[in-house]
Design an enzyme around this catalytic site. Structure first.
Site, PDB file in Angstrom:
ATOM      1  N   HIS A 297      -1.583   6.989   4.915  1.00 12.06           N
ATOM      2  CA  HIS A 297      -0.527   6.103   5.019  1.00 12.06           C
ATOM      3  C   HIS A 297       0.919   6.178   4.320  1.00 12.06           C
ATOM      4  CE1 HIS A 297      -0.179   1.414   6.027  1.00 12.06           C
ATOM      5  NE2 HIS A 297       0.523   2.039   7.046  1.00 12.06           N
TER       6      HIS A 297
ATOM      7  N   SER B 157       0.723  -1.356   0.105  1.00 12.90           N
ATOM      8  CA  SER B 157      -0.037  -0.253   0.028  1.00 12.90           C
ATOM      9  C   SER B 157       0.742   1.354   0.101  1.00 12.90           C
ATOM     10  CB  SER B 157      -0.889   0.038   1.321  1.00 12.90           C
ATOM     11  OG  SER B 157      -1.592   1.041   1.453  1.00 12.90           O
TER      12      SER B 157
END
EC number: 3.1.6.-
Length: 551
Positions: free
Chosen positions: A190, A136
């Site tokens: 993130h 990710s």
């Protein structure tokens, strides 16, 4: 009945069939002629063709002058009509596999219908060989910097307040802001929680979302997921005291993040709906503005742990939390799309639909891929992601297996903002290498071809594989530990191994990468090795960076 072979009859039969074959070749079949599909592009044939260096600190490109000229004319005509540069929307799903969506053969077939996503995809360019990084955070940073993970340095997802992120890097939102764009980030971030890496400090005018990843907010609180932590006051308090954000937050450019709410498992159920509402309001606001906008929208779904909104619980034929969240993601995308449509913004907006990596196979229920491997690996299942680009009236509906890396979105968006091709090199420090390739003419050209020659794959900060055309060459592979089950798909608990040097796979005939042709077809390996060595030379001049890693 006896069969007799006659060479003379064969020649006559073939001669008679040639006109019919030519006619058939010029006419799409019933399947490809249906509305929304103008036919399927042939894949690139670049294996032995040289790429062109357009700037010392940019990836060499395959040049297509005719499609470049056509594209620039189309963009000039559109800007004359609209009076402003195009908008860019990136809709980024989380842990969604290549075959979770209907436009890649999933959807209804795997128990989670995606009708609205599929309908828009059918009117755009479906990219069957679009690539992310193996996980990710590296992918998200790749989109916003135009760099592979080996250059931006986020090699692994930062967890529980781990320092490091986008600080010090030149980002797409900042460059677009400098060009007069309104830049909005919504959803999952993130890419570092330290202040210098937060979205409002790396180019975004506004941010609404969370700083980390779904499971980090819930896994230590949910007694059904981690009872050994959630039922232990000492252990749960230990996690709670770690220096990471636990809130849904809002921030404006240069400001401090303001907490909106503590993200509990119950709050998580409504998070994608809350973010969707914020996105709709942003699009409505921009409909009244004379400025172009960049919307970076990262969904919460479908990363574990999945807590589908109450109205979606049990909505998927699969009857799984993952399937229900996929149905919800279809509706989230549909609502944003319909808002653009209602506001008349589709004519001047490039929409990119994609996922940050392959399915997370270590935590069921999870996504699906027809390829080998999963999230965390450089097998195709870990990095080939469901992707299409849509732009009403500007992109010809079709499918293409031309190679695209999500790093390509960086120079492509900057081209739309007025910095085509080599001009991007002047927007970043001379010590920064841009791994992305401008794909504007591929997307917008009539039967456009990809401008990218090769895809490069990375594991833990090392060059692991390279692909050109249908061939892929591995030097590092990820395998399961001996104690794991035979059907293991690969992920963060595997082990990295060096190959013997002849691991070459034909991805068309062997999409599972199970039968190397390296020994039988040595000529195919030569250009692949040459490309790998060429990128290693790039790394000598523009060294790897490692700021968030596994060790």
């Amino acid at each position: 009945m006896e069969f007799s072979f006659s060479p003379k009859r064969l020649v006559v039969a073939v001669a008679a069939a040639l006109p019919l074959m030519a006619s058939a070749a010029d006419t799409p079949s019933t399947a490809t002629a249906r509305k929304g599909f103008a036919g399927y592009d042939h894949p690139n044939q670049y294996l032995v063709k040289p790429a062109t260096t357009i700037a010392d600190n940019m990836m060499p490109v395959m040049q297509h002058p005719a499609q470049d000229k056509e594209t620039q004319q189309k963009l000039a005509e559109l800007e004359k009509k609209t009076g402003k540069k195009p908008n860019v929307v990136v809709f980024l799903l989380d842990d969604v596999g290549w075959m979770d969506v209907g436009f890649n053969g999933g959807g209804v077939a795997v128990g989670n219908p995606t009708p609205d996503i599929d309908a828009v995809a059918s009117q755009g360019l479906i990219l069957t060989s679009a690539y992310s990084q193996p996980s990710s955070s590296p992918t998200r940073a790749t989109i916003l910097t135009g760099q592979y993970s080996i250059h931006h340095g986020i090699l692994m997802p930062p967890m529980y307040g781990q320092p490091g992120g986008l600080q010090g890097l030149t980002t797409l939102p900042q460059l677009l802001h400098d060009q007069g764009y309104v830049t909005q980030a919504i959803g999952k971030w993130h890419m570092g929680e330290n202040k210098e890496s937060q979205p409002q400090n790396v180019g975004f005018d506004d941010f609404r979302g969370f700083n980390s990843v779904s499971d980090m907010y819930t896994e230590w609180r949910d007694v059904h997921v981690n009872p050994e932590v959630a039922l232990s006051p000492d252990r749960s308090e230990y996690i709670k005291q770690l220096p990471f954000s636990k809130d849904d937050v809002h921030a404006v450019r240069g400001g401090e993040q303001q907490a909106i709410a503590d993200i509990t498992p119950k709050y998580m159920e409504d998070l994608d709906q809350r973010w969707m509402d914020y996105g709709v309001k942003f699009l409505d606001k921009m409909a009244k503005s004379d400025k172009p906008f960049f919307l970076y929208y990262g969904t919460r779904g479908c990363h574990f742990d999945n807590y589908p909104n109450a109205k979606y619980a049990g909505s998927s034929p699969a009857r799984t939390s993952y399937g229900d969240c996929m149905v919800e993601m279809n509706d989230v995308f549909a609502n944003l799309y319909k808002t653009l449509e209602k506001n008349g913004q589709l004519d001047n907006t490039l929409i990119v639909f994609t996922s940050d990596n392959g399915p997370e196979a270590e935590v069921p229920p999870h996504g699906r891929t027809p390829f080998r491997g999963a999230k965390g690996s450089t097998w195709e299942g870990g990095v080939r992601v469901p992707t299409f680009v849509y732009w009403k009236g500007m992109i010809q509906p079709r499918k293409s297996d031309g190679i695209v890396d999500l790093a390509d979105l960086f120079p492509t968006a900057l081209d739309l903002a007025g910095h085509p091709g080599a001009k991007v090199a002047n927007l970043v420090p001379k010590t920064t290498f841009i791994d992305g390739v401008d794909q504007t003419s591929f997307f917008l050209g009539t039967n456009g071809q990809s401008n990218r020659k090769a895809e490069h794959y990375f594991l833990n900060g090392k060059l692991a594989a390279v692909r050109m055309d249908e061939f892929k060459y591995h030097v590092l592979i990820q395998q399961p530990y001996a104690y794991t089950q035979s059907g293991y798909q690969g992920g963060f608990t595997g082990t990295v191994m060096q190959t013997a040097g002849s691991s070459v796979f034909n991805l068309y005939t062997d999409p599972q990468e199970s039968d190397s042709i390296g020994v039988r077809h040595i000529p195919m390996g030569v250009p692949l090795q040459t490309e790998m060595h060429a990128y290693m030379e790039i790394l000598k001049k523009y060294p790897p960076r490692a700021q968030i890693k596994s060790d």
